[in-house]
Write an enzyme that holds these catalytic residues in place. Sequence first.
Site, PDB file in Angstrom:
ATOM      1  N   ARG A  37     -26.509 -73.375 -82.283  1.00 16.49           N
ATOM      2  CA  ARG A  37     -27.686 -73.119 -83.119  1.00 16.49           C
ATOM      3  C   ARG A  37     -27.288 -72.810 -84.561  1.00 16.49           C
ATOM      4  O   ARG A  37     -28.068 -73.063 -85.484  1.00 16.49           O
ATOM      5  CB  ARG A  37     -28.504 -71.973 -82.520  1.00 16.49           C
ATOM      6  CG  ARG A  37     -27.816 -70.627 -82.503  1.00 16.49           C
ATOM      7  CD  ARG A  37     -28.439 -69.667 -81.513  1.00 16.49           C
ATOM      8  NE  ARG A  37     -28.195 -70.053 -80.136  1.00 16.49           N
ATOM      9  CZ  ARG A  37     -28.670 -69.398 -79.081  1.00 16.49           C
ATOM     10  NH1 ARG A  37     -29.415 -68.321 -79.253  1.00 16.49           N
ATOM     11  NH2 ARG A  37     -28.408 -69.804 -77.861  1.00 16.49           N
TER      12      ARG A  37
ATOM     13  N   LYS B 249     -15.485 -68.628 -72.802  1.00 16.44           N
ATOM     14  CA  LYS B 249     -15.967 -69.044 -71.489  1.00 16.44           C
ATOM     15  C   LYS B 249     -14.825 -68.837 -70.496  1.00 16.44           C
ATOM     16  O   LYS B 249     -13.787 -69.490 -70.585  1.00 16.44           O
ATOM     17  CB  LYS B 249     -16.381 -70.513 -71.519  1.00 16.44           C
ATOM     18  CG  LYS B 249     -17.526 -70.806 -72.468  1.00 16.44           C
ATOM     19  CD  LYS B 249     -17.846 -72.296 -72.486  1.00 16.44           C
ATOM     20  CE  LYS B 249     -18.903 -72.626 -73.537  1.00 16.44           C
ATOM     21  NZ  LYS B 249     -20.223 -72.103 -73.195  1.00 16.44           N
TER      22      LYS B 249
ATOM     23  N   ASP C 108     -16.249 -76.724 -76.903  1.00 17.19           N
ATOM     24  CA  ASP C 108     -16.747 -75.361 -77.085  1.00 17.19           C
ATOM     25  C   ASP C 108     -16.006 -74.416 -76.153  1.00 17.19           C
ATOM     26  O   ASP C 108     -16.270 -74.373 -74.953  1.00 17.19           O
ATOM     27  CB  ASP C 108     -18.251 -75.312 -76.800  1.00 17.19           C
ATOM     28  CG  ASP C 108     -18.815 -73.890 -76.904  1.00 17.19           C
ATOM     29  OD1 ASP C 108     -18.157 -73.045 -77.542  1.00 17.19           O
ATOM     30  OD2 ASP C 108     -19.905 -73.648 -76.366  1.00 17.19           O
TER      31      ASP C 108
END
Length: 595
Positions: free
Chosen positions: A453, A376, A369
């Site tokens: 999600r 990030k 991710d």
Amino acid sequence: MMSRSVLSTVSGLLHRATRPVVGQQKRTHYRCFTSRNSAYSSAGVSPLAASRFGLSSSVTLGRSSRMSVRAVSIETFTCVGHQAMKDLAITCTPMDPMSWSGDLLVVGVFEEEVSVSGEGANEKIGLKEGGKLAELDAATAGLVGEMMAEADFKAKVGSSICSRLGGDVKRVALVGMGKAEDITHKSWKSLGAAVARLAKTHKAGKAAVALVGAPADMDTGAAVEAVSVGALLGVVDDTRFKSKSTPPTLGGIEMISFGADNSTSVASAGARAAGTLLTKQLVSAPPNVATPTFLAEAAADIASEFPDVMSLKVLEWDDCEALKMGAYLGVAEASEEPLKFIHLTYTAPGGSNDSTKKLAIVGKGLTFDSGGYNIKAGAGSMIELMKFDMGGSGAVLGAARSLAELQPEGVEVHFIIASCENMVAGKGLRPGDILTASNGKTIEVNNTDAEGRLTLADALIYAENLGVSKTVDIATLTGACMVALGTGVAGLFTPSDSMAEELAASGARVGEKLWRMPMEESYRDQLDSPIADMKNCGMGKGGAITAALFLKEYVREMEWAHLDIAGPVWDDKTGSATGFAAGSLTEWVLANSSK
């Protein structure tokens, strides 16, 4: 007349305006399976199984452009560690500790066997008069008492001392067990881990485990199982990615204070340890190894090892597109790694009937991710650890491995993983895009780093369409849960009191802490969108709660619980995965079984 640049801009805007709101086009170059590979899904076997059992060579998993530089193969990956556990023989043979002979005698000592007098500089460590530890001290000519006094050993949990003894027993070690009334599964498991650690340090080939001061009403079978799990996991060193490795010296453990007939508990420990080890190895593996394709191969390996109870189906891009999984596909769109929607099914040996409970366990499978365009970045972003963002899917496959061997009756279990990467590319998901999930709900993406999600939404819809009555989803979902609960406790979210009780009890049985968190409905308005049915990320505090509320939107009638394991999935001290939740999920299924 418009300039060429203006015409180009207008053309681009019109093209984007006519794109489907699912956020992706059909891209056949992402497909890994050709039509001749379709036998894979129905056969439920891996490429390894194809070579082992002489199946058609066309039954293969497609590989991405990076697979040629893998550090290990799937066969090497699954053999490392598991062989070390298989080579460790654990037996239960009741006898007096000093009648045993071997390299290492490990004695679990409870605080009740130790006496402490005085305070500060005048404090003295002694032995309970007439206790079992005093008998052991006498048999060793006072060595045990000397060890305790020199090391200030009070049998506190986690403490240990070891000394050379000589004669038939080369070394004796004392391991603190704490108070007898406070004994837990984790305490027993720690004892087993201590045996493996001490054997490794002192190059012991044969060890024994004895107890002094154990509670009279202890569950011997449960203790044997937990100690065995700790020892089996402790004997494994993760050297898969190192150029050199040293094989373990420990070949056998005799439990001499646990009764005689505990072979069933030892066998159960083997199944549970195998599942937890698989979880640890998958989650610890680097992202250029543990890709979505690699997870599918790991699932295929389970199906091929246990073909009587396990079957596998893997959906590709076009399959997911046909099911209108726009939320999942939107996340996967930017990656060069092909997505894999993994559906592994456990069917009890007796088959399924009207009384069979149909359960589902859904795991987040983001093998890396980056955060997408909400990348990030900076100190504390943890991007270098985002290989563990598939910790949920690792736990799912670990539980599947354990249950395949334990084979509970009365349940049918669907293990579901929507696996992909979350990367950055011109064709990828942008903040502000709108996706359409497979239940028709539209989602405004206000944060591409809230991607897990989105994949879980389509996976939950898929699970409910199978007709399951209960589903647990598990994910390294939010940093907010780490802030709330730290690294030792997972967040448990569910509107069902019975599900909360089941899962909390299952976690307690294997020493994993699950804490029920509130699902505060007033926070739901953080997900409201002016142009879509909802946003994917709340804008205020309580991020773990709003994430759970988001997932709840994709559940209709089935009982459902969400586990956020972002904290306990990783151990910063060891720099490796913990294997968290494989045990809890296994216990939850067993609790729902008729076995």
